[in-house]
Design a protein around this motif. Structure first.
Motif, mmCIF file in Angstrom:
data_model
loop_
_atom_site.group_PDB
_atom_site.id
_atom_site.type_symbol
_atom_site.label_atom_id
_atom_site.label_comp_id
_atom_site.label_asym_id
_atom_site.label_seq_id
_atom_site.Cartn_x
_atom_site.Cartn_y
_atom_site.Cartn_z
ATOM 1 N N ARG A 1 -75.429 -66.530 -24.019
ATOM 2 C CA ARG A 1 -75.463 -65.354 -24.895
ATOM 3 C C ARG A 1 -74.104 -65.227 -25.550
ATOM 4 O O ARG A 1 -73.095 -65.610 -24.968
ATOM 5 C CB ARG A 1 -75.813 -64.104 -24.108
ATOM 6 N N ALA A 2 -74.071 -64.706 -26.763
ATOM 7 C CA ALA A 2 -72.788 -64.567 -27.461
ATOM 8 C C ALA A 2 -72.927 -63.614 -28.641
ATOM 9 O O ALA A 2 -74.001 -63.468 -29.217
ATOM 10 C CB ALA A 2 -72.303 -65.933 -27.967
ATOM 11 N N THR A 3 -71.818 -62.975 -28.967
ATOM 12 C CA THR A 3 -71.758 -62.142 -30.168
ATOM 13 C C THR A 3 -71.498 -63.060 -31.359
ATOM 14 O O THR A 3 -71.134 -64.230 -31.192
ATOM 15 C CB THR A 3 -70.614 -61.118 -30.076
ATOM 16 N N ALA A 4 -71.645 -62.526 -32.556
ATOM 17 C CA ALA A 4 -71.352 -63.312 -33.759
ATOM 18 C C ALA A 4 -69.893 -63.763 -33.752
ATOM 19 O O ALA A 4 -69.583 -64.897 -34.127
ATOM 20 C CB ALA A 4 -71.667 -62.497 -35.015
ATOM 21 N N GLY A 5 -69.000 -62.897 -33.300
ATOM 22 C CA GLY A 5 -67.581 -63.251 -33.233
ATOM 23 C C GLY A 5 -67.333 -64.397 -32.273
ATOM 24 O O GLY A 5 -66.530 -65.297 -32.559
ATOM 25 N N GLU A 6 -68.014 -64.387 -31.134
ATOM 26 C CA GLU A 6 -67.856 -65.472 -30.165
ATOM 27 C C GLU A 6 -68.415 -66.782 -30.706
ATOM 28 O O GLU A 6 -67.839 -67.848 -30.493
ATOM 29 C CB GLU A 6 -68.530 -65.099 -28.842
ATOM 30 N N VAL A 7 -69.532 -66.691 -31.410
ATOM 31 C CA VAL A 7 -70.096 -67.890 -32.044
ATOM 32 C C VAL A 7 -69.117 -68.422 -33.076
ATOM 33 O O VAL A 7 -68.837 -69.625 -33.133
ATOM 34 C CB VAL A 7 -71.473 -67.593 -32.685
ATOM 35 N N MET A 8 -68.563 -67.530 -33.887
ATOM 36 C CA MET A 8 -67.621 -67.924 -34.932
ATOM 37 C C MET A 8 -66.412 -68.647 -34.332
ATOM 38 O O MET A 8 -65.984 -69.679 -34.836
ATOM 39 C CB MET A 8 -67.163 -66.701 -35.724
ATOM 40 N N GLU A 9 -65.880 -68.134 -33.231
ATOM 41 C CA GLU A 9 -64.722 -68.754 -32.576
ATOM 42 C C GLU A 9 -65.039 -70.142 -32.041
ATOM 43 O O GLU A 9 -64.175 -71.014 -32.021
ATOM 44 C CB GLU A 9 -64.231 -67.874 -31.427
ATOM 45 N N ALA A 10 -66.280 -70.358 -31.616
ATOM 46 C CA ALA A 10 -66.666 -71.636 -31.028
ATOM 47 C C ALA A 10 -67.005 -72.699 -32.071
ATOM 48 O O ALA A 10 -67.082 -73.878 -31.740
ATOM 49 C CB ALA A 10 -67.854 -71.443 -30.090
ATOM 50 N N LEU A 11 -67.201 -72.279 -33.317
ATOM 51 C CA LEU A 11 -67.548 -73.225 -34.376
ATOM 52 C C LEU A 11 -66.311 -73.943 -34.904
ATOM 53 O O LEU A 11 -65.229 -73.373 -34.969
ATOM 54 C CB LEU A 11 -68.238 -72.501 -35.537
ATOM 55 N N GLY B 1 -73.430 -51.510 -27.135
ATOM 56 C CA GLY B 1 -72.538 -50.645 -27.898
ATOM 57 C C GLY B 1 -72.796 -50.863 -29.374
ATOM 58 O O GLY B 1 -73.917 -50.767 -29.838
ATOM 59 N N LEU B 2 -71.735 -51.188 -30.101
ATOM 60 C CA LEU B 2 -71.854 -51.424 -31.537
ATOM 61 C C LEU B 2 -72.085 -52.897 -31.869
ATOM 62 O O LEU B 2 -72.201 -53.249 -33.030
ATOM 63 C CB LEU B 2 -70.593 -50.930 -32.248
ATOM 64 N N LYS B 3 -72.137 -53.739 -30.864
ATOM 65 C CA LYS B 3 -72.271 -55.184 -31.096
ATOM 66 C C LYS B 3 -73.674 -55.676 -30.789
ATOM 67 O O LYS B 3 -74.356 -55.136 -29.922
ATOM 68 C CB LYS B 3 -71.287 -55.962 -30.201
ATOM 69 N N TYR B 4 -74.065 -56.715 -31.518
ATOM 70 C CA TYR B 4 -75.288 -57.445 -31.203
ATOM 71 C C TYR B 4 -74.889 -58.645 -30.367
ATOM 72 O O TYR B 4 -73.962 -59.375 -30.710
ATOM 73 C CB TYR B 4 -75.966 -57.958 -32.471
ATOM 74 N N VAL B 5 -75.612 -58.849 -29.280
ATOM 75 C CA VAL B 5 -75.418 -60.037 -28.452
ATOM 76 C C VAL B 5 -76.657 -60.903 -28.657
ATOM 77 O O VAL B 5 -77.785 -60.452 -28.440
ATOM 78 C CB VAL B 5 -75.238 -59.675 -26.964
ATOM 79 N N TYR B 6 -76.434 -62.142 -29.101
ATOM 80 C CA TYR B 6 -77.526 -63.051 -29.424
ATOM 81 C C TYR B 6 -77.847 -63.953 -28.239
ATOM 82 O O TYR B 6 -76.951 -64.423 -27.535
ATOM 83 C CB TYR B 6 -77.171 -63.872 -30.662
ATOM 84 N N ILE B 7 -79.150 -64.190 -28.062
ATOM 85 C CA ILE B 7 -79.661 -64.953 -26.931
ATOM 86 C C ILE B 7 -80.723 -65.908 -27.468
ATOM 87 O O ILE B 7 -81.548 -65.510 -28.303
ATOM 88 C CB ILE B 7 -80.301 -63.999 -25.897
#
Length: 120
Positions: free
Chosen positions: A9-19, A47-53
């Motif tokens: 699972r990851a937020t858009a920001g976490e995905v962005m950092e891993a790309l 909270g205010l974030k979407y976590v993608y799965i």
């Protein structure tokens, strides 16, 4: 998708950092939204974030991607895709790997005959 499968699972920001490269946040969010619309991922609000799965098992996503690749680049020909792989990457396959591939081809042939009601 690979990032979500690896991390679970990851937020858009976490995905962005891993790309690799420098994708923008909006590009990553757009891609995640498209993947969600296609049913490949889902999100939960934290909270205010979407976590993608991932919404589909990795094996199903792999089959779908491979089917798309074969349709797009090889006009639907599995034979063409295998020939291309063996022509380049195939040179690096060990004898053991080639043997296992041969066994998979035999099994696929047997399964295909059984589906068609043919006898060996």
């Amino acid at each position: 998708m690979d990032i979500l499968y690896r991390q679970g699972r990851a937020t858009a920001g976490e995905v962005m950092e891993a790309l690799s490269g420098n994708p923008t946040y909006s590009t990553v969010r757009t891609q995640l939204r498209v993947l969600e619309e296609k049913g490949h991922v889902r999100h939960e609000e934290q909270g205010l974030k979407y976590v993608y799965i991932p919404a589909v098992p990795r094996t199903a996503a792999r089959r779908s991607a491979l089917r798309h690749l074969v349709e797009t680049f090889f006009d639907g020909s599995a034979e063409g895709a295998v020939a291309a792989l063996l022509g380049g990457e195939g040179a690096r396959l060990s004898d053991e790997e080639l043997e296992r591939i041969g066994e998979l081809v035999k099994k696929a042939g047997s399964a295909g005959q059984a589906k068609r009601g043919e006898k060996k």
